[in-house]
Design an enzyme around this catalytic site. Structure first.
Site, PDB file in Angstrom:
ATOM      1  CB  THR A 154      -6.099   0.966  80.227  1.00  0.00           C
ATOM      2  OG1 THR A 154      -4.517   0.120  79.141  1.00  0.00           O
ATOM      3  CG2 THR A 154      -6.271   1.955  80.105  1.00  0.00           C
ATOM      4  CB  VAL A 186      -1.477  -5.913  72.917  1.00  0.00           C
ATOM      5  CG1 VAL A 186       0.155  -5.352  73.158  1.00  0.00           C
ATOM      6  CG2 VAL A 186      -1.931  -5.466  73.881  1.00  0.00           C
ATOM      7  CE  LYS A 215      -4.938   1.602  76.665  1.00  0.00           C
ATOM      8  NZ  LYS A 215      -4.723   0.496  75.346  1.00  0.00           N
ATOM      9  CB  CYS A 256      -9.302  -1.991  75.717  1.00  0.00           C
ATOM     10  SG  CYS A 256      -7.876  -2.559  75.837  1.00  0.00           S
ATOM     11  NE  ARG A 280      -9.172 -10.295  77.264  1.00  0.00           N
ATOM     12  CZ  ARG A 280      -8.208  -9.235  77.285  1.00  0.00           C
ATOM     13  NH1 ARG A 280      -7.389  -8.866  77.869  1.00  0.00           N
ATOM     14  NH2 ARG A 280      -7.358  -9.544  76.026  1.00  0.00           N
TER      15      ARG A 280
END
Length: 350
Positions: free
Chosen positions: A31, A66, A117, A171, A245
Site C-alpha cells: 500500500t 489480507v 486502496k 493498514c 502492529r
C-alpha cells in the site's frame, strides 16, 4: 509527521533498476500513497536501468486485501484491482494473477488502483470513527450503543460498525495519511481532507477514553490510579491473533503508566511485547492475581470464557472495564464487579 519514508520500497526499486531487462513486468503490491508507483518506483527504476517505463518495461500496482488468519483465503478468493501505467501492463499483470485469484480481476490505471486502496481503508476507518463517537454520545446520555446498533442494522441498507477500545493493525492507522500525502504531493492543488483526518483523531482517542473509564471505576472503589494494579487483557490488535502492529493496547499501557499505575499485560496468543520493557504474561491466573482492574482491549475468545467468580476471588479489587462488549453488564455487576464499558457504561464520577 505522517510522511511516508519508503526506505525499503526505494531500495528494492533501485535493485530492480540495476537488474531489470527489457520486456520485464514489475508489480507493486504494498500500500502506497496515490502517485507513488509512477513518481517514486518508476522514476527510480528508470534512473538505474536507463529503460523507459511503459515502453521498455511494464509496471503495475495490485494491492492486497489480507488479514491475519485469512491470508491465503483472501489472496485467492477476494476480487483484485490491477492498475497499470499502460493498459498493456495491466493486462500482463492480470494474466499472472488469473492463475492465482479465483474472484474477479478488475483492470484500471495505476493511480486509480492506488487511490482505491487508500480510499477503501479510509472508508472503513471513518465508519469505525462514527460509531466510536456515537458510543461516547451514548455513554453521556446513559444509552446502550449496542441496542441502537441492533435497531438500526435491522434495516438491510444500514450497517453500523462496532465501537471499541481503539483501532490497530498495519493498514487503517496509516492509510488515511497515505491518501492525504499523495493528494498534497501529486494533486493539482493542495487541500486538507478534513473528514478522514477527523476520523483518525477520534479513533486514536479511544485508548485515552479507556484510561478514563479505568480511572473512573477505580475512583468508585476508593482507589487512586497511581496506587492501582491494572491488568490489560489483550496485546494483539485483532481478536484470536498474535499481531500487535499499532495495537491500541500499547497506547493504553503508556497512558496508564504515565498516571502511575502498575500494569500487567496478558495475551493468550502474543509472546513478546515490542513496545517497551514489559513481558507478556500468558498465565491468566497470575495476570489477574492482586489486580485492581481488568481492562479488556482485545476480544480473544478466551476472555469470553473466563470464570468471573473465580477471577474475582483472585483480584484485590473487582473492577472490569470492557472495551469490546464481551460481557453483559447485569451479569458482571451481579457478581460484585464495578463495571465500565465502551458505549454502554460510562463515567459516573465528575
Amino acid at each position: 509527521n505522517h510522511i511516508p519514508q519508503y526506505q525499503s520500497l526505494k531500495q528494492v526499486s533501485e535493485q530492480i533498476g540495476q537488474r531489470i531487462q527489457k520486456g520485464s513486468l514489475v508489480v507493486v503490491e504494498s500500500t502506497v500513497a496515490p502517485g507513488t508507483t509512477q513518481h517514486v518506483v518508476q522514476k527510480i527504476i528508470e534512473e538505474h536501468s536507463g529503460l523507459k517505463g511503459g515502453e521498455d518495461f511494464d509496471l503495475a500496482f495490485a494491492y492486497e486485501r489480507v488479514m491475519p488468519g485469512k491470508l491465503i483465503n483472501n489472496i485467492v478468493n477476494l476480487p483484485r484491482i490491477v492498475g497499470g501505467i499502460t493498459p498493456e501492463g495491466a493486462k500482463r499483470a492480470v494474466e499472472i494473477y488469473s492463475k492465482i485469484v479465483k474472484a474477479n480481476l478488475h483492470t484500471t490505471d495505476v493511480l486509480t488502483a492506488e487511490l482505491s486502496k487508500t480510499s477503501e481503508n479510509s472508508h472503513r476507518d471513518v465508519n469505525i470513527a462514527f460509531v466510536n463517537e456515537m458510543a461516547l454520545v451514548c455513554e453521556s446520555l446513559g444509552v446502550n450503543i449496542y441496542e441502537i446498533i441492533d435497531l438500526i442494522n435491522e434495516l438491510p441498507s444500514r450497517n453500523l460498525h462496532i465501537p471499541g477500545a481503539g483501532v490497530g493493525g498495519h493498514c487503517l492507522p496509516k492509510d488515511t495519511w497515505l491518501l492525504r500525502f499523495g493528494l498534497n504531493e501529486y494533486g493539482s492543488h493542495k487541500m486538507e481532507p478534513r473528514f478522514i483526518a477527523l476520523a483518525r483523531e477520534i479513533n486514536n482517542h479511544m485508548p485515552t477514553h479507556m484510561a478514563l473509564l479505568i480511572e473512573d471505576a477505580l475512583i468508585s472503589q476508593g482507589l487512586a490510579i497511581h496506587d492501582a494494579n491494572v491488568t490489560v487483557l489483550g496485546a494483539a490488535y485483532l481478536e484470536n491473533a498474535d499481531d500487535t502492529r499499532n495495537t491500541p493496547s500499547a497506547t493504553l499501557v503508556k497512558i496508564l503508566e504515565s498516571k502511575g499505575a502498575t500494569v500487567t499485560i496478558h495475551d493468550p496468543h502474543v509472546r513478546e511485547w515490542e513496545f517497551g520493557a514489559h513481558e507478556i504474561e500468558s498465565d491468566l491466573t497470575k495476570a489477574v492475581t492482586d489486580a485492581d482492574c481488568l481492562a479488556l482491549v482485545t476480544k480473544h475468545r478466551e476472555y469470553s470464557q473466563m470464570d468471573l467468580e473465580s477471577i474475582k476471588g483472585l483480584m484485590r479489587t473487582p473492577i472490569l472495564v470492557d472495551g469490546r462488549n464481551v460481557y453483559n453488564e447485569d451479569d458482571v455487576t451481579s457478581k460484585g464487579f464495578e463495571y465500565r464499558a465502551i458505549g454502554k457504561a460510562g463515567v459516573l464520577n465528575d
